[in-house]
Motif scaffolding. Structure first.
Motif, mmCIF file in Angstrom:
data_model
loop_
_atom_site.group_PDB
_atom_site.id
_atom_site.type_symbol
_atom_site.label_atom_id
_atom_site.label_comp_id
_atom_site.label_asym_id
_atom_site.label_seq_id
_atom_site.Cartn_x
_atom_site.Cartn_y
_atom_site.Cartn_z
ATOM 1 N N TYR A 1 -6.248 1.309 -1.162
ATOM 2 C CA TYR A 1 -7.182 2.066 -0.331
ATOM 3 C C TYR A 1 -6.647 3.477 -0.110
ATOM 4 C CZ TYR A 1 -9.823 3.640 3.720
ATOM 5 O OH TYR A 1 -10.596 4.371 4.577
ATOM 6 N N GLN B 1 -7.346 -3.296 -0.510
ATOM 7 C CA GLN B 1 -6.460 -2.946 0.602
ATOM 8 C C GLN B 1 -5.193 -2.255 0.111
ATOM 9 O OE1 GLN B 1 -5.848 -6.024 3.655
ATOM 10 N NE2 GLN B 1 -7.669 -7.059 2.889
ATOM 11 N N HIS C 1 0.830 -1.204 0.000
ATOM 12 C CA HIS C 1 0.000 0.000 0.000
ATOM 13 C C HIS C 1 0.867 1.258 0.000
ATOM 14 C CE1 HIS C 1 -3.031 2.952 1.132
ATOM 15 N NE2 HIS C 1 -2.247 3.306 2.141
#
Length: 534
Positions: free
Chosen positions: A303, A300, A220
């Motif tokens: 995000y 995820q 991420h």
């Protein structure tokens, strides 16, 4: 005291007062003269001190400027030190400590913002250019690390995990046996496992771990850094290429084949039937496990990132979905035959039951084509079921089997059709849903009931034709009585009784009785002829 004396005293006092006033005036004049002289000297002093005051203010201003310059220099030196710290970590690379590398990138960006938003000297422009060049190198390392992490942890699903799943809840078609007419058509035999009118129940599976949870925050952060640096397309391409390859490998390990219509057409029925059973199970695994988990991973990682993650997810899954649906489409478009209707119904059912989950997973405009492709396949399967069902009536009507039962008992065609219809009734709700799209008779009536009556009428018409092959009229009526009685008795013991209604049952029982009466009449007529002959 007399008046002269008083006047003398007053005169003396006036003289003293006059002298006193004279002295006071003289003193005042002297003081004024002294003050005038002092004022002149003070003005001269001020004039003399003015250059000193000017120099003092200049010194004070210079001192303040020096202090401000020192403070600004300290800030610049601090950012310079931070830049050097970031440079060391960035040049070292993310291999040993990715989190420290990401912190260094954030520190470098902070320095670039400082040098970009503050007035800097010509020499400091060199620092800004150096920082920007360093950031470019860092982004390249981030991109490579993003690809490396994805490749390292994007592996095909473990087959041992799949092996622990509960067995497929669909009925096994491998036990299918049947009678064969001259046209080569097969139907389920009486010992076929029952569908039992169930709708597909989605098995409850433990979600596989397609990506270690500890890796997701790192990916991420990497994705966020790449997108902020303007590398959206590269980030999307890297992610979709790596994850799509892993997903396709998972499906291939599970046995998904890219078969064409010709491949399906040439395949032996037993092999194709097994392939269809596997496909139904694989669709459940793919949607409920692989695609659902893939969606979670994508959500995820991206995000909060200014990024079209739906498009990225579509690029990851589009080929895998196509691999699965192409087989179903090939089956739907292959040559129709009566025995294919049951696997077609299984395929239609699993797509119908999975549709809500498919809609949830493939939400968003970017995934609309994928979602639409599953709906299109469901329509193709529905048309194939409808076409096979409607064609079944014609097959029965035109059956030209020459084999006759010598004693007038139940013909193989009757057993074929009745077993076929009884097994179809297990799919009653599914077939009703499909046949609602076909304009057959009154739309308010049960379409399956209408089709069943037509098929039974086609069977009856064929049996009438076959009955005429008997040279003995008694066997003609015995044959019709036995076969129609078999139809009524078999269907009365199944769900078809409620479907066809009491009127149909009573009408055909009367037909059975009529043929029984005719059989007795013709048979006794022969006995009477023999008695007269004796």
């Amino acid at each position: 005291m007399g008046a002269p004396q008083a006047i003398e005293i007053l005169t003396q006092r006036a003289s003293v007062l006059r002298e006193s006033l004279q002295r006071s005036r003289s003193n005042t004049e002297s003081m004024v003269a002294m003050l005038g002289s002092f004022d002149h000297r003070l003005s001269a002093l001020e004039s003399a001190m003015r250059p000193t005051q000017v120099r003092t203010r200049a010194i004070r201003t210079a001192h303040q400027n020096i202090e401000n310059t020192l403070k600004a220099t300290a800030v610049v030196l601090t950012h310079f030190d931070l830049l050097r710290q970031a440079e060391v970590a960035i040049l070292k690379g993310p291999d040993e400590d990715l989190e420290s590398f990401l912190d260094a990138v954030d520190l470098l960006k902070c320095n670039i913002r400082f040098f970009s938003t503050n007035k800097i000297s010509t020499s400091e422009y060199g620092l800004l250019n150096h920082a920007n060049n360093l950031l470019s190198k860092a982004v390249v390392k981030l991109r490579d690390e993003f690809r490396q992490l994805l490749a390292t942890y994007s592996k095909p699903i473990d087959l041992e995990f799949i092996a622990n799943f509960p067995p497929n809840s669909l009925r096994s078609l491998s036990q299918t046996t049947g009678s064969q007419s001259d046209s080569g058509n097969h139907v389920p035999a009486n010992n076929h496992s029952e569908h039992q009118g169930r709708s597909l129940e989605t098995p409850v599976y433990k979600t596989p771990t397609l990506m270690p949870p500890r890796i997701l925050p790192l990916l991420h952060n990497l994705a966020e850094q790449l997108v902020q640096a303007g590398y959206q397309q590269q980030c999307s391409r890297i992610y979709s290429d790596v994850r799509a390859s892993a997903l396709e490998s998972s499906l291939q390990k599970l046995g998904v084949d890219a078969l064409t219509k010709d491949d399906v057409q040439k395949m032996e029925w037993d092999t194709l039937e097994t392939k269809i059973q596997d496909w139904v199970h694989l669709m459940q695994i793919a949607v409920n496990l692989l695609f659902a988990e893939e969606r979670k991973i994508c959500d995820q990682i991206f995000y909060g990132v200014t990024f079209n993650k739906d498009l990225c997810f579509a690029e990851v899954t589009v080929n895998s979905v196509s691999m699965l649906l192409s087989f179903g489409d090939s089956v739907a478009k292959s040559k129709r035959s009566p025995e294919k209707i049951f696997p077609l119904l299984d395929m239609y059912e699993v797509l119908h039951e999975l549709q809500p989950e498919i809609a949830r997973i493939f939400e968003g405009k970017a995934c609309s084509e994928i979602q639409q492709s599953t709906l299109t396949l469901a329509k193709h399967l529905a048309h194939a079921v409808k076409g096979t069902f409607l064609n079944f009536e014609e097959i029965i009507e035109k059956d030209s089997t020459k084999t006759m039962v010598a004693d007038g008992t139940v013909h193989p065609l009757s057993s074929y059709v009745i077993n076929y219809m009884k097994f179809l009734f297990d799919y009653r709700l599914t077939i009703e849903r499909i046949l609602q799209e076909v304009e057959i008779g009154n739309k308010t009536d049960s379409q399956l009931a209408i089709m069943t009556m037509r098929i039974m009428q086609s069977l009856q018409n064929n049996l009438d034709g076959k009955s005429k092959q008997y040279k003995d009229p008694a066997l003609t009526y015995l044959f019709l009585m036995n076969n129609i009685h078999y139809m009524v008795r078999s269907l009365s013991r199944s769900e078809a009784k409620d479907l066809l209604g009491d009127d149909w049952v009573q009408i055909h029982r009367r037909i059975v009785q009529q043929n029984a009466n005719q059989y007795k009449r013709v048979a006794w007529a022969k006995v009477q002829v023999l008695q007269h002959a004796v």
